[in-house]
Design a protein around this motif. Structure first.
Motif, PDB file in Angstrom:
ATOM      1  N   ALA A  82      33.654  19.327  52.630  1.00 53.52           N
ATOM      2  CA  ALA A  82      32.785  18.231  52.201  1.00 53.52           C
ATOM      3  C   ALA A  82      33.603  17.234  51.381  1.00 53.52           C
ATOM      4  N   GLU A  83      33.022  16.064  51.148  1.00 56.67           N
ATOM      5  CA  GLU A  83      33.742  15.043  50.367  1.00 56.67           C
ATOM      6  C   GLU A  83      33.783  15.447  48.889  1.00 56.67           C
ATOM      7  N   LEU A  84      32.767  16.197  48.465  1.00 55.67           N
ATOM      8  CA  LEU A  84      32.742  16.669  47.076  1.00 55.67           C
ATOM      9  C   LEU A  84      32.323  18.133  47.051  1.00 55.67           C
ATOM     10  N   VAL A  85      33.139  18.952  46.412  1.00 54.58           N
ATOM     11  CA  VAL A  85      32.742  20.356  46.221  1.00 54.58           C
ATOM     12  C   VAL A  85      32.685  20.611  44.717  1.00 54.58           C
ATOM     13  N   LEU A  86      31.559  21.111  44.264  1.00 55.04           N
ATOM     14  CA  LEU A  86      31.376  21.368  42.836  1.00 55.04           C
ATOM     15  C   LEU A  86      31.027  22.833  42.630  1.00 55.04           C
ATOM     16  N   TYR A  87      31.803  23.507  41.789  1.00 54.32           N
ATOM     17  CA  TYR A  87      31.505  24.896  41.425  1.00 54.32           C
ATOM     18  C   TYR A  87      30.933  24.917  40.006  1.00 54.32           C
ATOM     19  N   ASN A  88      29.726  25.450  39.887  1.00 52.01           N
ATOM     20  CA  ASN A  88      29.136  25.651  38.566  1.00 52.01           C
ATOM     21  C   ASN A  88      29.406  27.109  38.183  1.00 52.01           C
ATOM     22  N   THR A  89      30.339  27.311  37.267  1.00 48.69           N
ATOM     23  CA  THR A  89      30.920  28.644  37.076  1.00 48.69           C
ATOM     24  C   THR A  89      30.265  29.461  35.964  1.00 48.69           C
ATOM     25  N   CYS A  90      30.585  30.751  35.995  1.00 45.49           N
ATOM     26  CA  CYS A  90      30.095  31.720  35.010  1.00 45.49           C
ATOM     27  C   CYS A  90      31.319  32.445  34.467  1.00 45.49           C
ATOM     28  N   THR A  91      31.255  32.935  33.239  1.00 43.81           N
ATOM     29  CA  THR A  91      32.410  33.661  32.713  1.00 43.81           C
ATOM     30  C   THR A  91      32.009  34.908  31.945  1.00 43.81           C
ATOM     31  N   VAL A  92      30.780  35.366  32.178  1.00 42.63           N
ATOM     32  CA  VAL A  92      30.280  36.474  31.365  1.00 42.63           C
ATOM     33  C   VAL A  92      31.094  37.745  31.608  1.00 42.63           C
ATOM     34  N   ARG A  93      31.581  37.909  32.841  1.00 39.48           N
ATOM     35  CA  ARG A  93      32.509  39.012  33.140  1.00 39.48           C
ATOM     36  C   ARG A  93      33.718  38.442  33.868  1.00 39.48           C
ATOM     37  N   ASP A  94      34.858  39.117  33.728  1.00 37.20           N
ATOM     38  CA  ASP A  94      36.086  38.537  34.267  1.00 37.20           C
ATOM     39  C   ASP A  94      36.048  38.389  35.787  1.00 37.20           C
ATOM     40  N   ASN A  95      35.313  39.266  36.492  1.00 34.24           N
ATOM     41  CA  ASN A  95      35.336  39.139  37.962  1.00 34.24           C
ATOM     42  C   ASN A  95      34.735  37.817  38.434  1.00 34.24           C
ATOM     43  N   ALA A  96      33.843  37.218  37.616  1.00 35.20           N
ATOM     44  CA  ALA A  96      33.307  35.898  37.963  1.00 35.20           C
ATOM     45  C   ALA A  96      34.435  34.867  37.948  1.00 35.20           C
ATOM     46  N   ASN A  97      35.323  34.965  36.958  1.00 36.57           N
ATOM     47  CA  ASN A  97      36.464  34.042  36.885  1.00 36.57           C
ATOM     48  C   ASN A  97      37.395  34.235  38.086  1.00 36.57           C
ATOM     49  N   GLN A  98      37.677  35.506  38.390  1.00 40.88           N
ATOM     50  CA  GLN A  98      38.609  35.784  39.485  1.00 40.88           C
ATOM     51  C   GLN A  98      38.105  35.215  40.807  1.00 40.88           C
ATOM     52  N   LYS A  99      36.777  35.301  40.986  1.00 42.97           N
ATOM     53  CA  LYS A  99      36.179  34.785  42.219  1.00 42.97           C
ATOM     54  C   LYS A  99      36.446  33.276  42.348  1.00 42.97           C
ATOM     55  N   VAL A 100      36.321  32.575  41.237  1.00 44.23           N
ATOM     56  CA  VAL A 100      36.544  31.124  41.269  1.00 44.23           C
ATOM     57  C   VAL A 100      37.994  30.804  41.612  1.00 44.23           C
ATOM     58  N   TYR A 101      38.940  31.500  40.971  1.00 47.05           N
ATOM     59  CA  TYR A 101      40.346  31.231  41.286  1.00 47.05           C
ATOM     60  C   TYR A 101      40.626  31.483  42.767  1.00 47.05           C
ATOM     61  N   GLY A 102      40.058  32.566  43.279  1.00 47.28           N
ATOM     62  CA  GLY A 102      40.258  32.892  44.692  1.00 47.28           C
ATOM     63  C   GLY A 102      39.751  31.779  45.589  1.00 47.28           C
ATOM     64  N   ARG A 103      38.567  31.303  45.293  1.00 50.38           N
ATOM     65  CA  ARG A 103      37.989  30.275  46.160  1.00 50.38           C
ATOM     66  C   ARG A 103      38.681  28.937  46.001  1.00 50.38           C
ATOM     67  N   LEU A 104      39.285  28.703  44.835  1.00 56.57           N
ATOM     68  CA  LEU A 104      40.025  27.445  44.660  1.00 56.57           C
ATOM     69  C   LEU A 104      41.223  27.397  45.607  1.00 56.57           C
ATOM     70  N   GLY A 105      41.844  28.542  45.819  1.00 54.99           N
ATOM     71  CA  GLY A 105      42.967  28.601  46.755  1.00 54.99           C
ATOM     72  C   GLY A 105      42.519  28.148  48.134  1.00 54.99           C
ATOM     73  N   PHE A 106      41.364  28.636  48.532  1.00 51.57           N
ATOM     74  CA  PHE A 106      40.787  28.281  49.831  1.00 51.57           C
ATOM     75  C   PHE A 106      40.445  26.780  49.883  1.00 51.57           C
ATOM     76  N   LEU A 107      39.891  26.245  48.782  1.00 49.52           N
ATOM     77  CA  LEU A 107      39.562  24.808  48.753  1.00 49.52           C
ATOM     78  C   LEU A 107      40.808  23.942  48.886  1.00 49.52           C
TER      79      LEU A 107
END
Ligand code: 5AD
Ligand code: SF4
Length: 481
Positions: A82-107
């Motif tokens: 898409a022209e704009l991708v927005l992730y509204n993130t969570c950090t309550v547990r570390d696996n939420a952070n890891q998921k975001v880093y993983g998907r950023l690689g894909f983006l």
């Protein structure tokens, strides 16, 4: 009403207004110039994809972000091409952070093929300085980073980003500002979350939320009631009042009011059928609230009451400010007042220093309370919280073994508990066509359990009586005449 403002009537030759939310509508108009130009050049509108991690608060924030994007003229899509991708993130547990880093690689691989693509990140994870440092160092392809306190400035930040190739980072440490009346796009036309307060003052020793969401700020009751009245006019029959700790709502307002009093006011709103709320802290749950719930026609028969641990010793170190005995007494009080209430909870396994004995206390509470369901979490070390530097972190294999035992117990009990209404006919709010089988509808009982039953789409958004024919453990199969 701001929501009805026509962006084309905003004069962009003028300076942007200083007051909110008018200022944001000005920037929405500015961004709209971009979507129009894009349409002229490409014969289609630019697309935007918003992805939400984490809790109900984030889900509600995303509805607001999507509302703004739609107002600007983006075409919403699930697809991250898409022209704009927005992730509204969570950090309550570390696996939420890891998921975001993983998907950023894909983006990043997608962005290489579409250089005009913008990648934006917001939400709780962005409030952590170490995250922002890492993004600046290793994720230079991210275009826009903002946090939880300035989310209302999204249109303004997006306008800057559309005009620039630089990475824009805007994170605030705190705010006492609450900006309302921005557009929102509700996922369901018949129900909505409503923020009643922001932030948390409790500082449970494992939890990062007070650091990333800031101190408790309650919205004024008039503003909340006004928002709900408008939602009801717009077709909403169920609201979920949202806050990290709703039981301490209103304490710091200029004219203090209790959560129970607020609920009584919400109850009076004609046309509103159901009221839910999330999350209650056991230490602040008042007799007044139980009484109000008991006498209410609209407040749902459900209480999410996070336990975290059944060990009084650990609860003290967690800074929860109740004991096992106090928690059990509270449950008894609730059940005596509202016998058909459904109770759900959150439990953490493997908090530093947790012994087998502590863990057994947790199992004991699970057995005694008989939850309808429980979210179980493995303790996750969050840098900056007191628990992160505690000694005696529990070895991974021990935690895993306990977690499995807990999960088994929870499932066994909730299967039995949640089947107790089998054979009864109960009112159900019909939410959607069943995701697996399109001949079925899915509805929610007052006690938050789901029931699937044959029916047609025109029932969505209505409250109807459904017979709970058969319990399947965590949900029912039903029928509707
Ligand atoms: N590790 C594991 N679970 C946590 N929670 C909050 N912080 C942590 C942590 N550091 C859980 C709590 C809370 C839920 C939203 O997340 O159980 O109630
Ligand atoms: Fe975290 Fe405790 Fe606040 Fe809940 S009440 S958000 S667990 S600090």
């Amino acid at each position: 009403m701001y929501n009805e403002i026509n962006l084309d009537n905003i004069d962009l030759r003028q300076e942007p207004p200083l007051e909110e939310p008018a200022r944001q509508y000005y920037f929405m108009a500015e961004c709209r110039q971009y979507t129009k130009r894009f349409f002229e050049e490409n014969g289609r509108l630019p697309s935007a994809s918003v992805h939400t991690f984490g809790c109900q608060m984030n889900a509600r924030d995303s509805e607001k972000l999507i509302g703004i994007l739609e107002k600007i003229g983006y075409e919403m899509t699930e697809d991250e091409h898409a022209e704009l991708v927005l992730y509204n993130t969570c950090t309550v547990r570390d696996n939420a952070n890891q998921k975001v880093y993983g998907r950023l690689g894909f983006l990043n691989t997608i962005k290489k093929k579409n250089p005009h693509m913008k990648i934006a990140l917001c939400g709780c994870m962005m409030q952590e300085p170490s995250v922002v440092e890492k993004l600046q160092k290793s994720y230079r392809f991210v275009d826009l980073v903002f946090g939880t306190h300035n989310i209302y400035k999204f249109a303004e930040l997006l306008a800057s980003s559309l005009e620039s190739d630089r990475m824009i980072i805007d994170i605030w440490k705190e705010t006492d500002k609450i900006v309302e009346e921005l557009p929102a796009d509700r996922k369901f036309f018949f129900k909505s979350g409503v923020n009643i307060m922001y932030g948390c003052n409790n500082f449970c020793s494992y939890c990062i939320v007070p650091y990333v969401r800031g101190r408790e700020r309650s919205r004024k009751p008039e503003d909340i009631l006004q928002e709900i009245r408008r939602l009801v006019q717009d077709g909403v029959v169920e609201v979920m009042l949202l806050g990290q700790n709703v039981n301490s709502y209103g304490k710091n307002l200029e004219h203090p009011i209790s959560f129970a009093e607020l609920l009584q006011e919400v109850e009076k709103i004609e046309g509103l059928e159901r009221i839910r709320f999330m999350t209650s802290h056991p230490k602040d749950l008042s007799d007044e609230l139980i009484e109000v719930m008991k006498n209410s026609e609209k407040i749902c028969r459900h209480m999410h009451l996070p336990l975290q641990s059944g060990s009084s010793r650990l609860l003290k170190i967690m800074n929860r400010r109740y004991t096992k005995e106090q928690y059990l007494a509270l449950v008894e009080k609730l059940r005596n007042a509202i016998p058909d209430i459904s109770l759900t909870t959150d439990i953490i396994v493997g908090f530093p220093g947790e012994t087998e004995e502590d863990f057994r206390e947790t199992l004991d509470v699970v057995r005694k309370v008989r939850y309808d369901s429980a979210f179980t979490f493995i303790y996750s070390k969050r840098t900056g919280t007191p628990a992160a530097v505690m000694e005696n972190q529990v070895p991974e294999d021990v935690v895993k073994e306990r977690f499995d035992r807990l999960l088994q117990k929870v499932q066994e009990i909730s299967k039995r508990t949640s089947s107790r209404f089998e054979g009864q006919t109960m009112p159900v709010l019909v939410e959607q066509v069943n995701e697996q089988d399109s001949r079925l509808l899915t509805g929610r009982l007052s006690n938050n359990l789901l029931v699937h039953f044959p029916g047609t789409e025109n029932l969505i958004g209505k409250i109807i009586d459904v017979k709970l024919e058969e319990s399947k453990g965590f949900y029912y199969m039903g029928s509707y005449k």
